[in-house]
Design a protein around this motif. Structure first.
Motif, mmCIF file in Angstrom:
data_model
loop_
_atom_site.group_PDB
_atom_site.id
_atom_site.type_symbol
_atom_site.label_atom_id
_atom_site.label_comp_id
_atom_site.label_asym_id
_atom_site.label_seq_id
_atom_site.Cartn_x
_atom_site.Cartn_y
_atom_site.Cartn_z
ATOM 1 N N HIS A 136 -36.272 23.662 28.693
ATOM 2 C CA HIS A 136 -37.629 23.124 28.609
ATOM 3 C C HIS A 136 -38.427 23.839 27.524
ATOM 4 O O HIS A 136 -39.136 23.200 26.735
ATOM 5 C CB HIS A 136 -38.328 23.268 29.957
ATOM 6 N N ARG A 137 -38.304 25.153 27.450
ATOM 7 C CA ARG A 137 -39.019 25.904 26.422
ATOM 8 C C ARG A 137 -38.520 25.551 25.033
ATOM 9 O O ARG A 137 -39.286 25.567 24.060
ATOM 10 C CB ARG A 137 -38.853 27.399 26.680
ATOM 11 N N GLN A 138 -37.248 25.234 24.914
ATOM 12 C CA GLN A 138 -36.700 24.827 23.630
ATOM 13 C C GLN A 138 -37.387 23.558 23.125
ATOM 14 O O GLN A 138 -37.731 23.451 21.944
ATOM 15 C CB GLN A 138 -35.194 24.597 23.751
ATOM 16 N N TYR A 139 -37.604 22.612 24.017
ATOM 17 C CA TYR A 139 -38.318 21.395 23.630
ATOM 18 C C TYR A 139 -39.748 21.695 23.228
ATOM 19 O O TYR A 139 -40.248 21.203 22.197
ATOM 20 C CB TYR A 139 -38.301 20.379 24.779
ATOM 21 N N THR A 140 -40.440 22.467 24.043
ATOM 22 C CA THR A 140 -41.859 22.732 23.768
ATOM 23 C C THR A 140 -42.049 23.509 22.471
ATOM 24 O O THR A 140 -43.033 23.285 21.743
ATOM 25 C CB THR A 140 -42.497 23.497 24.931
ATOM 26 N N GLU A 141 -41.132 24.419 22.141
ATOM 27 C CA GLU A 141 -41.260 25.193 20.909
ATOM 28 C C GLU A 141 -40.832 24.392 19.684
ATOM 29 O O GLU A 141 -41.470 24.446 18.636
ATOM 30 C CB GLU A 141 -40.425 26.474 21.013
ATOM 31 N N PHE A 142 -39.750 23.645 19.828
ATOM 32 C CA PHE A 142 -39.239 22.880 18.686
ATOM 33 C C PHE A 142 -40.204 21.770 18.286
ATOM 34 O O PHE A 142 -40.393 21.492 17.095
ATOM 35 C CB PHE A 142 -37.869 22.290 19.036
ATOM 36 N N TYR A 143 -40.820 21.123 19.274
ATOM 37 C CA TYR A 143 -41.712 20.001 19.001
ATOM 38 C C TYR A 143 -43.191 20.388 19.121
ATOM 39 O O TYR A 143 -44.042 19.538 19.351
ATOM 40 C CB TYR A 143 -41.424 18.857 19.975
ATOM 41 N N ALA A 144 -43.479 21.680 18.968
ATOM 42 C CA ALA A 144 -44.864 22.138 19.145
ATOM 43 C C ALA A 144 -45.822 21.451 18.182
ATOM 44 O O ALA A 144 -46.960 21.120 18.540
ATOM 45 C CB ALA A 144 -44.930 23.651 18.963
ATOM 46 N N SER A 145 -45.385 21.225 16.958
ATOM 47 C CA SER A 145 -46.251 20.611 15.954
ATOM 48 C C SER A 145 -45.856 19.185 15.601
ATOM 49 O O SER A 145 -46.323 18.640 14.596
ATOM 50 C CB SER A 145 -46.246 21.464 14.682
ATOM 51 N N CYS A 146 -44.980 18.576 16.418
ATOM 52 C CA CYS A 146 -44.515 17.222 16.136
ATOM 53 C C CYS A 146 -45.313 16.212 16.950
ATOM 54 O O CYS A 146 -45.490 16.391 18.167
ATOM 55 C CB CYS A 146 -43.028 17.078 16.455
ATOM 56 N N PRO A 147 -45.815 15.159 16.303
ATOM 57 C CA PRO A 147 -46.580 14.149 17.050
ATOM 58 C C PRO A 147 -45.731 13.351 18.034
ATOM 59 O O PRO A 147 -46.275 12.711 18.938
ATOM 60 C CB PRO A 147 -47.129 13.244 15.942
ATOM 61 N N SER A 148 -44.398 13.407 17.888
ATOM 62 C CA SER A 148 -43.542 12.630 18.791
ATOM 63 C C SER A 148 -43.512 13.226 20.198
ATOM 64 O O SER A 148 -43.238 12.517 21.170
ATOM 65 C CB SER A 148 -42.117 12.566 18.230
ATOM 66 N N PHE A 149 -43.797 14.537 20.294
ATOM 67 C CA PHE A 149 -43.772 15.197 21.600
ATOM 68 C C PHE A 149 -45.149 15.087 22.239
ATOM 69 O O PHE A 149 -45.943 16.029 22.249
ATOM 70 C CB PHE A 149 -43.342 16.659 21.449
ATOM 71 N N THR A 150 -45.430 13.936 22.783
ATOM 72 C CA THR A 150 -46.730 13.666 23.374
ATOM 73 C C THR A 150 -46.827 14.292 24.765
ATOM 74 O O THR A 150 -45.870 14.874 25.275
ATOM 75 C CB THR A 150 -46.960 12.150 23.471
#
Length: 210
Positions: A73-87
């Motif tokens: 879960h942390r991998q997702y939140t860190e990888f997509y921290a600045s990506c608009p796709s991770f809403t």
């Protein structure tokens, strides 16, 4: 946040599971506690001393699963921290997946600590079903996240491979549940009636022997 060598936790989880399954299986077969040909995994940890090993490594397995699920879960939140796709929608979806992964760990602890037996069988079955169903749900959540979020963390071929494994595991779980409850291939043994006689030789009553 930098996650270094996070791969060690799923590896340790898998290693503990293999020790719990196969070492206990070998001890059980050597001691004559169960058949060597395709026994249930739980049969290997049903009686001492292998039940102690089974419980220990299943608890370790659950512990490392908990860490692995949280790190995923942390991998997702860190990888997509600045990506608009991770809403917010996908963040919540990842949290739901993480909770289901924690449920898998709880199921494994129930399976490991409540071995097969007349008193503990109910909790053992609850733990097994919680593990299977929550694990299947968590795996499909990971498949959905892997395909929907962009840029992708893993290459597309790896997503396809993961989907194939998850599909096969889901089919196996469904077949197991159907066979365990409906007995489509091997019907339940019919109850046999055995008569008990009194000392005078007359039939007193009948009991059912399963």
């Amino acid at each position: 946040m930098v996650l270094r060598h996070a791969w060690i936790f799923p590896v340790l989880s898998t290693l503990c599971a293999f020790i719990a399954f196969f070492v206990c299986y070998g001890i059980g077969v050597a001691r004559g506690n169960h058949y060597a040909w395709l026994p249930y995994i739980s049969d290997g940890g049903a009686v001492p001393p292998q039940s102690c090993i089974f419980s220990l490594f299943m608890n370790l397995h659950a512990f490392f699963i908990t860490i692995s699920v949280y790190l995923r879960h942390r991998q997702y939140t860190e990888f997509y921290a600045s990506c608009p796709s991770f809403t917010v929608h996908w963040r919540r979806f990842s949290i739901v997946a993480m909770i289901s992964g924690f449920s898998v760990a709880v199921g494994f602890t129930l399976v490991g600590n409540f071995q097969e037996g007349k008193v503990t069988k109910l909790w053992h079955v609850i733990g097994a079903n919680l593990t299977f169903l929550s694990g299947m749900f968590y795996a499909w959540c990971q498949v959905v996240l892997a395909y929907k979020l962009k840029p992708r963390i893993t290459p597309l071929w790896l997503n396809h491979t993961r989907t194939g494994f998850v599909t096969g595991a889901s089919i196996a779980v469904i077949i197991h549940i159907v066979c365990a409850n409906a007995h489509p291939f091997v019907p339940k043994e019919p109850q046999k009636t055995k008569s008990l006689t009194t000392e005078s030789g007359s039939t007193n009553r009948a009991i059912h022997v399963t």
